[in-house]
Design a protein around this motif. Structure first.
Motif: not given
Length: 578
Positions: A386-394, A409-412, A446-451
């Motif tokens: 759920d988090y990754m779906t929202k993050f990808q959308r953002t 790759n993370v979503n897969i 930049t997004i690595s730590f966010m994930i």
């Protein structure tokens, strides 16, 4: 002379025989603690020890709910009588320094191999930011600067508060075993090899032992671990229930004479004023709590400040209530255990009212033994997805090609982990997430730590904790008191209480009654918080007022304090038998 000597010898013999006599069972007559008959153990016990920081609250009946004007017209806490058992609650709110102690331990034990556990425990210091206000210094200094050391911790969500309670239980019980000479201080605990109360009671923690255990009267054993039956270890620290918190805040014990309660209270003190009305004292006219006086007035006029605080204040700053509890009105609002429903007052029990039960049991293996504790991190796969779906959308249309590739790759990987978990391969699923985290950490983006932080927030079990599961309907076939594990929706949100009670197709559908995100913010994740704060008007410092927030969210004006169940007599020592 000889007769006197014979009498003295007789007395010595009688005393000796009495001292050697073992206490015996009033049911069977067999003696306790006797290896000759099998050694059934009865440990010496007086009563429950009061844990660090706690105050004993003698329970009783009270009128729970708002007995004065509901100016917000919420009508969500109608007055009714309820009984609360005796319990313990923290004298003050949990402070920043308490939380730093917790973070230090987390980092020392998990920091090298599982830094994501540390990230999960970090308060959200950015809750101080406002779009049109300059609060930036608080984001940097409030948690860690010694000037705020004894101020209540904020930016902590409901889930984090519960994790703290678990940690505190284990540290207190570990120190008790050290005090009793059974363990030594063992600072080199790491990952799953750290003390937890549940693991120790299950015989799955041995490191740091000073001696093998206490004397075992079983003739086949010399020593054993401490058991719950010994009364040495304390019950769990936890959040108070809404009823417990409200009961403790009102402290009607100060208004009672035997069974007569002389007048209801609006606030945790007697009277209708928010200022000290004792004209004989030195504090006459001073505010009794930390709250907002009026529009734009957070602290008063320089030279004589209203409440002496612009934001939160020292947890001991104001006078305590009649139970000796500080800041049950003002300073910060406080999380309680309950799930929010607007009509809980109509549904919950009269005795120890509470909504939020999800009944669980320890996982056992095929032989009936308690399963081994976690040796890795256990993740909420659906929560991560759920988090990754929202993050990808953002990030859509804003990410670089490298960032977009990493997100894909993370979503897969998360989808693969979900499939593994759904096929009862949870260890493999957790390993997949762990490998994905390492992949993300190795990407200098930049997004690595966010994930990493987003995945960390979905940790549900840590190394060293025991396996629990929800009970199943098959286990409750012949029960009358409950049939299902999850009773959050009972009478308010389940299929029977919704307009779809005749529609079998809605049985497993969420949002049957509360369409979260569409018509309401109420859901099974909505948790009650009580009391007013430094940013609230006087109305909210009434203990009966109730509000709610998603358990995953935090603010700059919500903190918490811990509680503990009282076991045994509600009155404690000195409470005469009737």
């Amino acid at each position: 002379m000889n007769n006197i000597l014979q009498v003295l010898i007789g007395i010595v013999i009688v005393i000796g025989s009495i001292s050697c006599t073992r206490e015996s069972s009033t049911a069977t007559g067999w003696s306790y603690n006797d290896p000759k008959n099998g050694g059934f153990d009865k440990s010496p016990y007086i009563e429950q020890e009061t844990g660090p920081g706690l105050v004993f609250i003698e329970g009783g009946v009270f009128t729970m709910g708002q007995v004065y004007d509901d100016v917000m017209y919420d009508w969500n806490n109608m007055p009714r009588k309820a009984t609360v058992s005796s319990f313990y609650i923290d004298e003050t709110e949990v402070t920043n320094f308490h939380w730093l102690e917790y973070l230090y331990w987390i980092d020392r034990v998990y920091g090298d191999n599982y830094p994501e556990i540390y990230y999960k425990a970090l308060p959200d210091t950015l809750v101080w930011r406002q779009k049109l206000g300059y609060n930036e210094p608080y984001t940097e200094y409030y948690l860690r600067h010694p000037s705020y050391r004894d101020y209540p911790v904020v930016g902590v969500n409901w889930l984090q508060a519960n994790d703290y309670c678990v940690w505190r239980t284990d540290r207190v019980n570990e120190l008790i075993l050290i005090r009793e000479g059974l363990f030594e201080f063992f600072p080199n605990q790491i990952d799953e090899d750290h003390f937890s109360t549940d693991a120790y009671l299950a015989g799955q923690y041995e490191s740091g032992k000073r001696v093998e255990g206490i004397t075992d009267f079983d003739p086949n054993n010399e020593t054993r671990n401490v058991r719950m039956e010994d009364g040495i270890l304390l019950p769990r620290y936890r959040l108070p229930t809404e009823a417990e918190w409200e009961f403790a805040a009102f402290a009607l014990i100060g208004n009672s004479n035997q069974e007569l309660i002389s007048g209801a209270k609006i606030y945790p003190w007697s009277g209708n004023y928010v200022r000290n009305d004792d004209h004989k004292g030195h504090f006459y006219g001073d505010f009794r709590a930390n709250f907002v006086r009026g529009a734009g007035d957070y602290m008063g006029v320089a030279g004589h400040l209203n409440d002496g605080a612009d934001i939160t204040a020292d947890v001991y700053m104001y006078f305590p209530n009649d139970y000796g509890l500080y800041n049950m009105a003002g300073n910060v609002s406080e999380w309680v255990m309950d799930v929010y429903r607007p009509t809980s007052n109509e549904d919950v029990s009269e005795f120890r009212p509470y909504r939020g039960n999800v009944f669980q049991t320890k996982v056992k293996d095929a032989s009936g033994s308690i399963a081994n504790k976690y040796d890795n991190v256990d993740y909420d796969m659906d929560g991560i997805a759920d988090y990754m779906t929202k993050f990808q959308r953002t990030m859509q249309g804003r990410s670089t090609p490298e960032e977009a590739s990493l997100i894909d790759n993370v979503n897969i990987a998360v989808e693969e982990a979900q499939n593994l978990a759904n096929n009862d391969k949870r260890d493999d699923a957790n390993q997949k997430i762990q490998e994905t985290l390492e992949l993300v950490k190795n990407q200098d983006l930049t997004i690595s730590f966010m994930i990493v932080k987003g995945i960390s927030d979905n940790i549900i079990n840590q190394p060293g904790e025991m396996h629990y599961r929800d009970i199943t309907v098959e286990e409750t076939v012949d029960r009358r008191n409950y049939r299902e594990a999850d009773n959050i929706d009972y009478r308010d949100g389940d299929i029977e209480s919704s307009i779809y009670y005749l529609d079998a197709s809605m049985e497993d559908k969420p949002n049957r009654m509360y369409e979260w995100g569409v018509t309401t913010l109420i859901s099974n994740r909505a948790r009650v918080y009580k009391g007013g704060s430094w940013s609230d008007r006087a109305y909210y410092i009434q203990p009966a007022v109730r509000r709610y927030l998603d358990e995953r969210q935090a603010t700059a004006d919500i903190g918490f304090r811990c509680a503990m169940s009282r076991v045994g007599s509600p009155g404690g020592l000195g409470n005469n038998k009737r």
